[in-house]
Design an enzyme around this catalytic site. Structure first.
Site, PDB file in Angstrom:
ATOM      1  N   SER A 293      -0.381  54.122  44.686  1.00 54.45           N
ATOM      2  CA  SER A 293      -0.824  54.247  42.723  1.00 54.45           C
ATOM      3  C   SER A 293      -0.316  55.364  42.829  1.00 54.45           C
ATOM      4  CB  SER A 293      -2.776  54.424  42.920  1.00 54.45           C
ATOM      5  OG  SER A 293      -3.533  54.084  41.909  1.00 54.45           O
ATOM      6  N   ASP A 304      13.908  55.230  38.182  1.00 52.84           N
ATOM      7  CA  ASP A 304      14.608  54.523  37.864  1.00 52.84           C
ATOM      8  C   ASP A 304      15.456  55.388  36.514  1.00 52.84           C
ATOM      9  OD1 ASP A 304      13.187  52.668  39.501  1.00 52.84           O
ATOM     10  OD2 ASP A 304      12.010  52.044  38.117  1.00 52.84           O
ATOM     11  N   LYS A 318       1.311  50.613  46.797  1.00 54.02           N
ATOM     12  CA  LYS A 318      -0.089  50.412  46.107  1.00 54.02           C
ATOM     13  C   LYS A 318      -0.203  50.035  44.734  1.00 54.02           C
ATOM     14  CE  LYS A 318      -4.854  50.490  44.511  1.00 54.02           C
ATOM     15  NZ  LYS A 318      -5.063  50.749  43.124  1.00 54.02           N
TER      16      LYS A 318
END
Length: 522
Positions: A293, A304, A318
């Site tokens: 999460s 990224d 999640k």
């Protein structure tokens, strides 16, 4: 006694509410919400009137709500009033009590550790202390929830403990004034050496931003030039806190995460700022299958933007956004309203079916979808990263596997019990924690003493499995001894110093240095 007429009036009330909320369109088809509610009321009424035993209407409705949400996804759930309170305590940052963590051994609560800067620690409560009485009443046989109820209470109220301590002939009496007890999300932080800092974050709670900021500033003041940021077993928490933590490592104007849902108001994008951005030192983030999460949001953004190296195992996957809706009895429902995406467009949520047990026990890596069949995305510099759920690490390091015997010893808290008996005998040998780290021997003599302890306790074990896990077992014993003598931070430090994944994570710093150079050159 309520009759069937009562439930008819309930149905009428629900009908009116639906009409007001949705208008006549909700009743347009045979599959309308009203038709289904009327069907539910018929079943509820039938059970209420004819079932062979008396059944609580609340129990029936709770079951219906749980069953309804189970048809959606594994993370849309019902929370009882007790669960709502537990969640609030865990993520809001504090509760009122004396400040101890305990386990139940031989029908009595035994202190695992006093929480730092709490009444229990200030009065000298120690790991291994057995609580015999609370306010004069025996603790023998009490369950964990009953003990928590007696130990917690309003700030300023008094609780009296009668404690049996190893090496003391008579019980000790403590009078403790309850106070606000912080629930920390930064589990520990310290310098691994004169250049590398280590920070372990266990959750994203209301106070996480402040805690991480304090820890980073302290480490930097101690001379930190590189950082291992441990997010293993971090199950997530508040999204806004995850955004603030990621923001500390990214320069301004970079997308951290975005959400998409069926309702347009759920669609949001979160960007970094130039406020409180820390130096661009090499960064390694540790993740595993328990990283989920909000923790995946941080790891995904860092990966990224090529800000750091992600090391470990593919995270849980999640990536669903929940809204918590309170109900009038103190319970609540948590409904999925959207999905999380990383800056490159990767969906964090992995596929799920209706088998909840399989969902929670099967990892992304065990879905047997090879990387070449997963959708490929690109980081800012063009490195390949993979979709399909979860965050795939740049450097894969598997968690060490332990035998069944060792797993049982951990579950039984055998290392803690042994350390409680063993620590006093070595206390005089080491004048400081530094000496303990340098000179304490993890050898066969220590292992034989532990095996003798297990035999005296009549604990069954497989000797071959003990030998197979020898290094792990001795490290666990050392960490528990450190906790007994120098507290929780010493315990965590010993565990980290002997952690194979942390040791291997150190080898990822050359790549982290290259990525840090990319960031500096932008």
């Amino acid at each position: 006694m309520k009759t069937a007429k009562t439930y008819k009036w309930i149905a009428i009330g629900l009908f009116c509410l639906l009409l007001i909320r949705f208008g006549r369109g909700v009743f347009a088809t045979g599959d309308s919400a009203y038709e289904q509610i009327r069907r539910f009321i018929t079943v509820l009424n039938a059970v209420r009137e004819y079932y062979v035993e008396k059944v609580s209407p609340r129990k029936l409705v709770d079951g219906a709500i749980i069953g309804m949400l189970e048809q959606l996804d594994p993370h849309s759930i019902y929370l009882s009033p007790k669960q709502v309170q537990q969640f609030k305590e865990e993520f809001e940052g504090d509760f009122s009590g004396i400040g101890i963590e305990f386990i139940i051994r031989d029908n009595y609560p035994v202190v695992v550790t006093p929480i730092p800067n709490t009444p229990a620690e200030r009065l000298g409560i120690r790991p291994g202390d057995k609580i015999l009485k609370i306010n004069g009443m025996s603790c023998f046989g009490l369950k964990e929830n009953e003990l928590r109820y007696q130990l917690r209470g309003e700030i300023g109220t008094i609780v009296r403990l009668t404690i049996q301590r190893t090496g003391m002939a008579e019980p000790l009496e403590f009078t403790i004034s309850r106070d606000r007890i912080p629930v920390h999300s930064v589990q520990t932080y310290f310098m691994l050496n004169h250049k590398i800092g280590y920070l372990h974050l266990s959750r994203f709670s209301k106070t996480t931003d402040e805690e991480v900021e304090h820890a980073l500033c302290d480490l930097e003041n101690q001379g930190m030039k590189k950082l291992i940021f441990d997010l293993r077993f971090n199950s997530g928490g508040y999204l806004e806190q995850a955004v603030k933590v990621a923001d500390k490592f990214l320069s301004g104007g970079k997308k951290i995460v975005y959400t998409r849902g069926r309702v347009a108001t759920i669609n949001e994008e979160y960007y970094s700022t130039s406020y409180h951005t820390h130096p661009n030192y090499p960064l390694v983030i540790l993740i595993n299958h328990g990283t989920a999460s909000a923790a995946e949001v941080v790891a995904g953004a860092i990966q990224d933007w090529d800000r750091g190296v992600i090391v470990g195992e593919t995270s849980f996957g999640k990536g669903l956004v929940q809204n918590q809706i309170p109900l009038n009895d103190g319970s609540a429902i948590r409904i999925t309203v959207g999905r999380y995406y990383t800056p490159s467009g990767r969906l964090i949520q992995r596929p799920f079916g209706h088998n909840v047990t399989k969902y929670y026990t099967t990892t992304v890596e065990n879905t047997k979808v090879p990387e070449h069949q997963r959708r490929v995305f690109s980081t800012f510099s063009g490195r390949k990263v993979y979709g399909g759920g979860g965050i795939t690490p740049d450097v894969k390091i598997q968690s060490p596997k332990i035998t069944t015997t060792t797993a049982k010893l951990i579950a039984n808290r055998s290392f803690f019990e042994f350390a409680n008996q063993y620590a006093p005998s070595i206390k005089k040998k080491y004048s400081s924690f530094k000496d303990f780290v340098q000179f304490f021997k993890l050898d066969n003599i220590l292992l034989q003493q532990f095996l003798l302890f297990l035999e005296n306790k009549h604990y069954s074990f497989n000797y071959k499995e003990i030998i197979a896990d020898k290094a792990y077992i001795l490290a666990e014993i050392m960490s528990e001894v450190a906790r007994q003598l120098w507290g929780s931070n010493a315990y965590f430090k010993i565990r980290v110093l002997n952690d194979l994944q942390v040791k291997k994570a150190l080898t990822a710093f050359p790549l982290a240095e290259k990525l840090a150079a990319l960031e500096s050159g932008r």
